[in-house]
Design an enzyme around this catalytic site. Structure first.
Site, PDB file in Angstrom:
ATOM      1  N   TYR A   1       1.107  -1.226   0.188  1.00 47.18           N
ATOM      2  CA  TYR A   1       0.050   0.157   0.028  1.00 47.18           C
ATOM      3  C   TYR A   1       0.840   1.363   0.021  1.00 47.18           C
ATOM      4  O   TYR A   1       2.035   1.289   0.777  1.00 47.18           O
ATOM      5  CB  TYR A   1      -0.969  -0.056   1.351  1.00 47.18           C
ATOM      6  CG  TYR A   1      -1.775   1.363   1.359  1.00 47.18           C
ATOM      7  CD1 TYR A   1      -3.355   1.424   0.801  1.00 47.18           C
ATOM      8  CD2 TYR A   1      -1.270   2.479   2.196  1.00 47.18           C
ATOM      9  CE1 TYR A   1      -3.846   2.521   1.123  1.00 47.18           C
ATOM     10  CE2 TYR A   1      -1.928   3.565   2.172  1.00 47.18           C
ATOM     11  CZ  TYR A   1      -3.363   3.451   1.759  1.00 47.18           C
ATOM     12  OH  TYR A   1      -4.033   4.670   1.718  1.00 47.18           O
TER      13      TYR A   1
ATOM     14  N   GLU B   1      -3.324   7.832  -3.853  1.00 48.37           N
ATOM     15  CA  GLU B   1      -3.360   6.482  -3.202  1.00 48.37           C
ATOM     16  C   GLU B   1      -3.203   5.417  -4.184  1.00 48.37           C
ATOM     17  O   GLU B   1      -4.026   5.257  -5.174  1.00 48.37           O
ATOM     18  CB  GLU B   1      -4.669   6.310  -2.557  1.00 48.37           C
ATOM     19  CG  GLU B   1      -4.671   5.026  -1.704  1.00 48.37           C
ATOM     20  CD  GLU B   1      -6.087   4.841  -1.072  1.00 48.37           C
ATOM     21  OE1 GLU B   1      -7.295   5.076  -1.647  1.00 48.37           O
ATOM     22  OE2 GLU B   1      -6.220   4.423   0.212  1.00 48.37           O
TER      23      GLU B   1
END
Ligand code: GDP
Ligand code: MN
Length: 453
Positions: free
Chosen positions: A153, A241
């Site tokens: 991530y 993101e």
């Protein structure tokens, strides 16, 4: 109680900033209410990324099943990934109103892409981050699938507590990052970046290492991180993101998903990006409200709420629920208000046929009560308001209105008289709010508050 308010909050979050990346950021999001944050679809974000040297898969976009099929053939890839394009995350685990499960599908057969796309386009996709009924899918992304050997991530966001950008990463990606933050906080890594100095090589390297990239992959990941940061700055993003930020067995670091939010204050210098704004996921009335810098959220009750600030909006909805009523919508007026906006706000509120009463609950902090009062007067006169109106003004310049009798009603009708045509519980709070006035539209309220008086 928890359910309806939770639903409001989710809807609000969805509208204000979709897919907030981390716990810290979620609380930020709620504070930043009077602004609208531009969200782009994944395919638009990925185009920006690939134009700036960030590694994404080859892809096409389609808005019919046939186009999706053609795109799949044209890709000529070993495997294809088909992804529904909506402004919400968790698509992989979402469900379509067609019955199809999963907003992300892998297949080797282009024909299957056509069949799947048929069950996606035109149907609603419901995920953890959408309203219950889901969001209508109008486009799909047809991309070359790559094998993924590891999912990490990575996000870059403006963080208040750091007074600037921060890199956030976890070697445990692909999944819901908030769960990782809750269960394994030690697996969340942060690098605070000095916005003047920019990202340092050592920071990018450290993050790459913390994400678990080894050997030559470490340099590759660090290079991608730097490129993502430079893109973040260049496009005035508030958040980039990438989940998953993955690696392939062939030794490539690839951004498999992308979510970018933008600072609306930068619209003047990011015209090309803002021109991509896909407002089609909004209700038309939300777009109309946005034209006047108003934030409109549609709900399913019968009491229109006219408030300032999202906090007061939520509290007002709670008061209504607690008293057995149901809000039809709420319209957030924000800070620097003009009289004409109040008029527009009333026009929008009364356009909804579900509305059987209007509650104005305004706290005069930045906005002054006189402006609101004058706006209401104008709206009542010109729109020939047909529904009962409860006004509660408190704060700056309120004394002038209430205290000196400038704000005068010709007649104040009893509650029961007005509520004949209201369903039960529509006006539960008249006596609950100090300073509230029950006004009836036909009474031609005489409000003549002006700042000079
Ligand atoms: P989200 O569910 O909305 O976050 O959509 P993602 O784009 O993140 O896709 C969901 C999941 O599908 C990812 O976490 C991956 O595990 C998987 N996925 C997406 N693209 C690919 C791909 O090209 N290859 C493989 N093997 N898996 C993929
Ligand atoms: Mn994802």
């Amino acid at each position: 109680m928890a359910a309806p308010v939770g639903a409001q909050a989710r809807k609000l979050l969805r509208d204000l900033a979709l897919r907030p990346p981390l716990l810290a950021a979620r609380s930020q999001v709620v504070q930043l209410t009077s602004r609208r944050w531009l969200n782009l679809q994944e395919y638009q974000s990925k185009k920006l990324m690939s134009d700036n040297g960030v590694k994404v898969q080859r892809f096409f976009v389609a808005d019919t099943a046939n186009e999706a099929l053609e795109a799949a053939k044209r890709l000529n890839a070993k495997e294809i990934v088909l992804k529904a394009q909506i402004l919400a995350g968790g698509r992989g685990k979402g469900v379509f109103s067609s019955g199809l499960k999963g907003g992300v599908h892998l297949t080797k057969d282009p024909k299957v892409v056509g069949q799947l796309a048929k069950q996606m386009i035109g149907y609603n996709l419901a995920t953890k981050q959408t309203p219950k009924e889901g969001v209508k899918v109008k486009k799909v992304m047809v991309a070359e699938a790559l094998d993924i050997s590891r999912e990490t991530y990575l996000a870059i966001l403006m963080d208040r507590s750091c007074n600037g950008p921060v890199l956030v990463g976890s070697p445990q990606g692909g999944v819901d990052i908030e769960e990782v933050a809750a269960s394994n906080p030690e697996l969340i890594f942060k690098e605070q970046i000095d916005i003047i100095e920019g990202i340092k090589d050592s920071q990018a390297q450290r993050m790459a290492e913390n994400l678990g990239f080894l050997g030559p992959l470490k340099n590759q990941a660090a290079d991608q991180i730097k490129k993502l940061y430079n893109l973040f700055l260049k496009i005035d993003a508030t958040q980039v993101e990438v989940n998953p930020f993955g690696e392939t067995p062939e030794g490539q670091v690839v951004c498999f998903d992308a979510k970018i939010n933008f600072d609306d204050n930068a619209e003047f210098r990011q015209k090309d990006i803002f021109a991509m704004d896909d407002k089609s996921e909004n209700e038309p009335i939300e777009n109309e409200a946005a034209r006047y810098d108003l934030k409109y959220i549609g709900l399913d009750g019968n009491i229109a709420c006219f408030v300032n600030g999202a906090g007061l909006a939520m509290a007002t909805c709670d008061i209504i629920f607690l008293n057995g009523g149901k809000p039809a919508n709420f319209l957030d007026l924000g800070g620097g208000v003009k009289e004409s906006q109040v008029y527009q706000a009333f026009k929008l509120l009364t356009a909804d046929p579900k509305v059987e009463a209007i509650l104005v609950n305004i706290f005069g902090g930045i906005v002054n009560c006189a402006i609101i009062a004058n706006g209401i007067t104008k709206a009542c006169r010109e729109l020939e308001l047909k529904v009962p109106l409860v006004v509660r003004l408190e704060g700056w310049k309120f004394a002038r209105l209430g205290g000196t009798g400038v704000w005068r009603q010709q007649e104040m009708r009893p509650h029961s008289c007005c509520s004949n045509n209201l369903s039960r519980g529509a006006l539960p709070f008249r006596s609950e709010l100090p300073g509230s006035l029950l006004l009836h539209a036909l009474d031609t309220i005489e409000l003549e508050a002006s700042e000079s008086r």
